[in-house]
Design a protein around this motif. Structure first.
Motif, PDB file in Angstrom:
ATOM      1  N   ARG A   2      65.818  60.689  42.493  1.00  0.00           N
ATOM      2  CA  ARG A   2      66.831  61.170  41.552  1.00  0.00           C
ATOM      3  C   ARG A   2      67.248  60.024  40.636  1.00  0.00           C
ATOM      4  O   ARG A   2      67.573  58.927  41.107  1.00  0.00           O
ATOM      5  N   ARG A  18      63.001  64.269  29.884  1.00  0.00           N
ATOM      6  CA  ARG A  18      61.890  65.224  29.966  1.00  0.00           C
ATOM      7  C   ARG A  18      60.645  64.570  30.559  1.00  0.00           C
ATOM      8  O   ARG A  18      59.962  65.153  31.408  1.00  0.00           O
ATOM      9  N   ARG A  21      61.057  63.961  34.297  1.00  0.00           N
ATOM     10  CA  ARG A  21      60.946  65.229  35.036  1.00  0.00           C
ATOM     11  C   ARG A  21      59.491  65.648  35.174  1.00  0.00           C
ATOM     12  O   ARG A  21      59.094  66.194  36.212  1.00  0.00           O
ATOM     13  N   ALA A  26      64.006  64.156  39.656  1.00  0.00           N
ATOM     14  CA  ALA A  26      65.204  64.912  39.302  1.00  0.00           C
ATOM     15  C   ALA A  26      66.053  64.001  38.426  1.00  0.00           C
ATOM     16  O   ALA A  26      66.393  62.892  38.833  1.00  0.00           O
ATOM     17  N   TRP A 179      66.358  68.584  42.863  1.00  0.00           N
ATOM     18  CA  TRP A 179      66.814  69.216  41.633  1.00  0.00           C
ATOM     19  C   TRP A 179      67.691  68.231  40.866  1.00  0.00           C
ATOM     20  O   TRP A 179      67.544  67.026  40.984  1.00  0.00           O
ATOM     21  N   ASP A 180      68.613  68.698  40.040  1.00  0.00           N
ATOM     22  CA  ASP A 180      69.515  67.811  39.318  1.00  0.00           C
ATOM     23  C   ASP A 180      70.906  68.421  39.287  1.00  0.00           C
ATOM     24  O   ASP A 180      71.185  69.389  40.003  1.00  0.00           O
TER      25      ASP A 180
END
Length: 231
Positions: A2, A18, A21, A26, A179-180
């Motif tokens: 993350r 972007r 990712r 994340a 995820w984020d």
């Protein structure tokens, strides 16, 4: 992994996010120093990509505060100046690495990954659970020697579980690692991803659901030696 990107040039910040990712990370974004500092202390990030010249709290102040407060996040500082003096000053503030603008995105990715490895215990080249082999570097998964196509989220979930070596990982922790900040903790995102991941991995199942706690790789599977796919 993350990552938090703190950069006031919105176009650059969004482009970096972007790209990271696409590399399976994340990523959260902050466009000013105050928001960046708030996020950095509230969320456990592996790496903060931190611009030095920010509106609000400066990158220098953020870096200094994180170091003084004992936050374990690694900091990659970005700056428009690449002089030796600036690099030394940035590192003296507590930054772990320093990258001058403009930079090659591939170099940024390599530096973020290197810092991420310093945040958490180094993983072996391949993670193995029974007949499943996961290679983090090549982002590939196989079972009985046959390749399995996984989405980035499915891969991240499996990698997180395998790195836990049989320990239970909660849905909240999976959301935080894979995820984020935009992931809704009240959705069925993790459960749905787990269903498709289990289906793709096939039988016998290797992921246990621990009711009320989370998920884990079946300890009995971890104890099995990996069979030779050719055998």
């Amino acid at each position: 992994m993350r990552v938090l990107v703190v950069e006031d040039e919105a176009q650059l910040a969004d482009a970096v996010a972007r790209g990271l990712r696409r590399e399976g990370m994340a990523v959260d974004v902050a466009y000013d120093g105050d928001d960046g500092y708030r996020k950095a202390v509230l969320t456990r990030y592996d790496v903060v990509v931190l611009d030095r010249d920010l509106p609000g709290m400066s990158g220098d102040d953020i870096c200094r505060r994180l170091a003084d407060e004992g936050v374990l996040t690694r900091v990659l500082m970005l700056t428009a100046s690449g002089t030796v003096e600036d690099k030394v000053a940035g590192l003296a503030l507590g930054a772990d690495d320093y990258l001058a603008k403009p930079f090659a995105f591939l170099e940024l990715v390599a530096r973020v990954r290197a810092l991420g490895r310093r945040t958490t215990p180094a993983a072996p080249p391949a993670l193995i659970a029974g007949d499943i082999r996961l290679n983090s570097a090549s982002r590939t998964v196989s079972r009985h020697g046959e390749m399995i196509e996984l989405t980035r989220k499915e891969f991240g979930v499996l990698e997180t579980l395998m790195m836990a070596h049989g320990a239970v990982v909660s849905s909240e922790e999976l959301l935080g690692r894979v995820w984020d900040e935009h992931a809704d903790p009240f959705t069925t995102t993790v459960r749905v991803t787990m269903m498709t991941l289990r289906r793709k991995l096939g039988e016998p199942a290797i992921i246990d659901t621990v009711v009320g706690s989370g998920y884990r790789i079946d300890p009995a599977v971890l104890a099995q030696p990996m069979r030779n796919p050719a055998g």
